[in-house]
Design an enzyme around this catalytic site. Structure first.
Site, PDB file in Angstrom:
ATOM      1  N   ASP A  71      -4.549 -11.540 -12.780  1.00  0.00           N
ATOM      2  CA  ASP A  71      -4.829 -12.808 -13.185  1.00  0.00           C
ATOM      3  C   ASP A  71      -5.036 -13.174 -14.644  1.00  0.00           C
ATOM      4  OD1 ASP A  71      -4.789 -13.060 -10.474  1.00  0.00           O
ATOM      5  OD2 ASP A  71      -7.212 -13.479  -9.990  1.00  0.00           O
ATOM      6  N   ASP A  81      -5.285 -22.564  -0.335  1.00  0.00           N
ATOM      7  CA  ASP A  81      -6.510 -21.701  -0.424  1.00  0.00           C
ATOM      8  C   ASP A  81      -7.698 -22.427   0.159  1.00  0.00           C
ATOM      9  OD1 ASP A  81      -5.075 -19.794  -1.874  1.00  0.00           O
ATOM     10  OD2 ASP A  81      -5.354 -20.887  -3.669  1.00  0.00           O
TER      11      ASP A  81
END
Length: 242
Positions: free
Chosen positions: A8, A130
């Site tokens: 990330d 998500d």
């Protein structure tokens, strides 16, 4: 099941967020390219690269990093964060992305995403749906989508073997174990898709649990960065899953 290392990125730095909260950010001293090379050197084939800066602002920020990793390693890289247009998809594929990850747009403009799947091919995409356990979250998990994952799937269940990455945001970055029951339910409801788990994994037993549940893949970030699982162990797990 394929275990996939994740990186990330915010401002060209490897980070991890706690439950998707940009105010609870852990920075790592590893350089993204160096870490990607280490992943490849351990015999792993895939990398999940997340442009958190892009997800937050709604436009791709780290395309140059994608190009660098693709050109300087053997990794097959999927890239997500800030993908909004047909032009974005084309550019990422030209830069060498193995797959393009589409998140918020699956909720905001599902018909557009469906048209891209039909234009570019089902294997060019991973959908990122998500959830906070109730509704989907969008815009880098900053906003409530006001729709459940199951309801959003009505647009996409027409595609067999579509790859869908689902993060349980309540688990992400916590190391409290994955939401195995969530994935079991999704696999049961939508058995024709390839479900990738994400969030909460901290041990090889977690990976084995997800494999037994029928997951197609699992993304691992924090557990690798914190040394709870080694890259060699991940490689051995993947070899044993073949």
């Amino acid at each position: 099941m394929i275990a996939i290392p994740a990186i990330d990125i915010i401002d060209n730095q490897i980070v991890r967020l706690f439950q998707g909260d940009y105010q609870q950010q852990t920075n790592y001293s590893l350089k993204p390219l160096e870490y990607a090379r280490e992943i490849a050197a351990n015999g792993l084939d895939y990398l999940h690269l997340v442009d958190l800066s892009g997800a937050k602002v709604g436009q791709i920020v780290h395309r140059e990093l994608l190009a660098e990793i693709v050109s300087k390693t053997t990794l097959k890289v999927d890239f997500g964060g800030g993908v909004k247009t047909n032009k974005d998809v084309k550019k990422l594929l030209q830069l060498g992305a193995n797959q393009v990850v589409i998140g918020s747009l699956c909720v905001k403009e599902p018909e557009t995403v469906v048209s891209w799947i039909k234009e570019f091919g089902i294997n060019q995409f991973i959908l990122a749906l998500d959830t906070d356990g109730t509704n989907l979250k969008i815009n880098g998990w900053q906003d409530e989508a006001g729709i459940t994952l199951e309801a959003n799937m009505k647009y996409f269940e027409q595609f067999d073997e579509l790859t869908i990455l689902t993060t349980d945001i309540r688990k992400d970055g916590t190391g409290n174990g994955p939401s195995t029951n969530l994935y079991k339910e999704l696999i049961q409801k939508f058995p024709n898709q390839r479900w990738i788990a994400s969030g909460g994994v901290e041990s090889l037993s977690d990976l084995e649990e997800l494999r037994e549940a029928g997951c197609y893949g699992c993304v691992i970030g924090k557990a690798l960065l914190d040394g709870k699982i080694t890259l060699k162990e991940l490689k051995d797990f993947n070899d044993a899953s073949i």
